[in-house]
Design a protein around this motif. Structure first.
Motif, PDB file in Angstrom:
ATOM      1  N   GLN A  18      42.410  33.080  27.355  1.00 11.15           N
ATOM      2  CA  GLN A  18      43.703  32.878  28.002  1.00 11.15           C
ATOM      3  C   GLN A  18      43.658  31.659  28.917  1.00 11.15           C
ATOM      4  N   ALA A  19      42.576  31.475  29.656  1.00 14.22           N
ATOM      5  CA  ALA A  19      42.440  30.309  30.533  1.00 14.22           C
ATOM      6  C   ALA A  19      42.428  29.013  29.722  1.00 14.22           C
ATOM      7  N   GLY A  20      41.955  29.096  28.485  1.00 14.74           N
ATOM      8  CA  GLY A  20      41.934  27.939  27.595  1.00 14.74           C
ATOM      9  C   GLY A  20      43.241  27.718  26.851  1.00 14.74           C
ATOM     10  N   GLY A  21      44.272  28.500  27.199  1.00 17.30           N
ATOM     11  CA  GLY A  21      45.581  28.308  26.586  1.00 17.30           C
ATOM     12  C   GLY A  21      45.834  29.112  25.324  1.00 17.30           C
ATOM     13  N   ARG A  22      44.932  29.999  24.998  1.00 18.84           N
ATOM     14  CA  ARG A  22      45.102  30.811  23.784  1.00 18.84           C
ATOM     15  C   ARG A  22      46.024  31.987  24.054  1.00 18.84           C
ATOM     16  N   GLN A  23      46.711  32.431  23.013  1.00 18.68           N
ATOM     17  CA  GLN A  23      47.502  33.652  23.066  1.00 18.68           C
ATOM     18  C   GLN A  23      46.673  34.739  22.404  1.00 18.68           C
ATOM     19  N   VAL A  24      46.572  35.887  23.061  1.00 20.21           N
ATOM     20  CA  VAL A  24      45.586  36.890  22.691  1.00 20.21           C
ATOM     21  C   VAL A  24      46.226  38.248  22.436  1.00 20.21           C
ATOM     22  N   ALA A  25      45.791  38.884  21.359  1.00 23.04           N
ATOM     23  CA  ALA A  25      46.114  40.281  21.088  1.00 23.04           C
ATOM     24  C   ALA A  25      44.802  41.055  21.163  1.00 23.04           C
ATOM     25  N   VAL A  26      44.806  42.192  21.852  1.00 21.23           N
ATOM     26  CA  VAL A  26      43.613  43.020  21.957  1.00 21.23           C
ATOM     27  C   VAL A  26      43.955  44.395  21.398  1.00 21.23           C
ATOM     28  N   ARG A  27      43.247  44.787  20.365  1.00 18.41           N
ATOM     29  CA  ARG A  27      43.463  46.088  19.737  1.00 18.41           C
ATOM     30  C   ARG A  27      42.347  47.028  20.175  1.00 18.41           C
ATOM     31  N   ALA A  28      42.689  47.942  21.078  1.00 13.86           N
ATOM     32  CA  ALA A  28      41.726  48.927  21.572  1.00 13.86           C
ATOM     33  C   ALA A  28      41.553  50.031  20.535  1.00 13.86           C
ATOM     34  N   ALA A  29      40.508  50.830  20.702  1.00 15.00           N
ATOM     35  CA  ALA A  29      40.234  51.915  19.763  1.00 15.00           C
ATOM     36  C   ALA A  29      41.250  53.042  19.872  1.00 15.00           C
ATOM     37  N   ASP A  30      41.799  53.248  21.068  1.00 10.15           N
ATOM     38  CA  ASP A  30      42.761  54.333  21.282  1.00 10.15           C
ATOM     39  C   ASP A  30      43.546  54.032  22.560  1.00 10.15           C
ATOM     40  N   PRO A  31      44.606  54.804  22.842  1.00  7.86           N
ATOM     41  CA  PRO A  31      45.409  54.539  24.038  1.00  7.86           C
ATOM     42  C   PRO A  31      44.619  54.630  25.344  1.00  7.86           C
ATOM     43  N   ALA A  32      43.647  55.528  25.437  1.00 12.16           N
ATOM     44  CA  ALA A  32      42.851  55.634  26.661  1.00 12.16           C
ATOM     45  C   ALA A  32      42.055  54.354  26.897  1.00 12.16           C
ATOM     46  N   MET A  33      41.463  53.798  25.849  1.00 11.21           N
ATOM     47  CA  MET A  33      40.724  52.539  25.982  1.00 11.21           C
ATOM     48  C   MET A  33      41.679  51.409  26.358  1.00 11.21           C
ATOM     49  N   ALA A  34      42.873  51.406  25.778  1.00 10.40           N
ATOM     50  CA  ALA A  34      43.864  50.375  26.099  1.00 10.40           C
ATOM     51  C   ALA A  34      44.219  50.421  27.584  1.00 10.40           C
ATOM     52  N   ARG A  35      44.420  51.622  28.133  1.00  7.36           N
ATOM     53  CA  ARG A  35      44.735  51.763  29.562  1.00  7.36           C
ATOM     54  C   ARG A  35      43.568  51.287  30.426  1.00  7.36           C
ATOM     55  N   LYS A  36      42.355  51.631  30.024  1.00  8.63           N
ATOM     56  CA  LYS A  36      41.178  51.209  30.796  1.00  8.63           C
ATOM     57  C   LYS A  36      41.046  49.683  30.777  1.00  8.63           C
ATOM     58  N   LEU A  37      41.266  49.082  29.618  1.00 10.88           N
ATOM     59  CA  LEU A  37      41.213  47.624  29.509  1.00 10.88           C
ATOM     60  C   LEU A  37      42.301  46.984  30.370  1.00 10.88           C
ATOM     61  N   ASP A  38      43.478  47.564  30.359  1.00 20.48           N
ATOM     62  CA  ASP A  38      44.579  47.081  31.189  1.00 20.48           C
ATOM     63  C   ASP A  38      44.152  47.044  32.653  1.00 20.48           C
ATOM     64  N   LEU A  39      43.556  48.116  33.145  1.00 19.17           N
ATOM     65  CA  LEU A  39      43.092  48.160  34.531  1.00 19.17           C
ATOM     66  C   LEU A  39      41.974  47.157  34.793  1.00 19.17           C
ATOM     67  N   MET A  40      41.052  47.035  33.848  1.00 17.84           N
ATOM     68  CA  MET A  40      39.932  46.105  34.029  1.00 17.84           C
ATOM     69  C   MET A  40      40.400  44.653  34.099  1.00 17.84           C
ATOM     70  N   LEU A  41      41.431  44.299  33.342  1.00 16.87           N
ATOM     71  CA  LEU A  41      41.910  42.914  33.349  1.00 16.87           C
ATOM     72  C   LEU A  41      42.523  42.516  34.691  1.00 16.87           C
ATOM     73  N   TRP A  42      42.924  43.491  35.494  1.00 17.49           N
ATOM     74  CA  TRP A  42      43.436  43.175  36.831  1.00 17.49           C
ATOM     75  C   TRP A  42      42.319  42.754  37.771  1.00 17.49           C
ATOM     76  N   THR A  43      41.087  43.117  37.450  1.00 21.39           N
ATOM     77  CA  THR A  43      39.976  42.839  38.363  1.00 21.39           C
ATOM     78  C   THR A  43      38.835  42.069  37.702  1.00 21.39           C
ATOM     79  N   VAL A  44      39.079  41.448  36.554  1.00 20.42           N
ATOM     80  CA  VAL A  44      38.007  40.760  35.831  1.00 20.42           C
ATOM     81  C   VAL A  44      37.341  39.690  36.690  1.00 20.42           C
ATOM     82  N   GLU A  45      38.115  38.959  37.441  1.00 22.50           N
ATOM     83  CA  GLU A  45      37.586  37.994  38.409  1.00 22.50           C
ATOM     84  C   GLU A  45      38.404  38.157  39.677  1.00 22.50           C
ATOM     85  N   PRO A  46      37.763  38.259  40.829  1.00 18.02           N
ATOM     86  CA  PRO A  46      38.483  38.552  42.069  1.00 18.02           C
ATOM     87  C   PRO A  46      39.664  37.624  42.379  1.00 18.02           C
TER      88      PRO A  46
END
Length: 145
Positions: free
Chosen positions: A25-53
């Motif tokens: 994303q920082a390099g200008g790419r548009q990204v789709a992320v396919r999680a294994a299930d809705p629970a993983m998708a929610r966890k990834l959503d939360l993690m992306l808020w804190t990936v870098e402070p």
């Protein structure tokens, strides 16, 4: 033609996904992320808020009201019928993503367990049978295989 990259031996599949998605994303790419299930998708959503402070990775769940204008989408099997972007797809699910052929690049992130490796081998074979260019990397050592 879709290029496929496999990152094998990931100690933490979601942490690596966050890192690679943030870089794309920082390099200008548009990204789709396919999680294994809705629970993983929610966890990834939360993690992306804190990936870098001090960084922000703009992302939404696939199908959300701002999906068409947000560079990073997160979905799970069943919610991945339509992706508004077709640049790069990160697949964290055990099967091939529907419509993966429409993406410029597909990135498969594979953990260390046999439960993750066996389906990844099957996906590798399916991509190879279709004649797609494949590259493999060791996720832990960060080297090409």
């Amino acid at each position: 033609m879709t290029k496929v990259q496999f990152y094998h031996n990931a100690p933490d599949q979601l942490a690596l996904a966050c890192e690679l998605v943030a870089k794309a994303q920082a390099g200008g790419r548009q990204v789709a992320v396919r999680a294994a299930d809705p629970a993983m998708a929610r966890k990834l959503d939360l993690m992306l808020w804190t990936v870098e402070p001090l960084a922000f990775v703009p992302h939404v769940m696939n199908g959300g009201p701002l999906a068409d204008e947000t560079p990073v989408q997160i979905g799970a099997p069943g919610s991945d019928a339509r992706w508004p972007h077709a640049d790069i797809l990160f697949n964290l699910a055990a099967d091939l993503a529907p419509g993966f052929e429409g993406f410029r690049t597909v990135v498969e992130i594979v953990g260390r367990s046999e439960a993750e490796k066996a389906p990844a081998r099957a996906r590798w074979t399916q991509y190879k049978t279709r004649g797609l260019p494949l590259k493999a990397f060791d996720a832990e050592r960060r080297v090409a295989l």
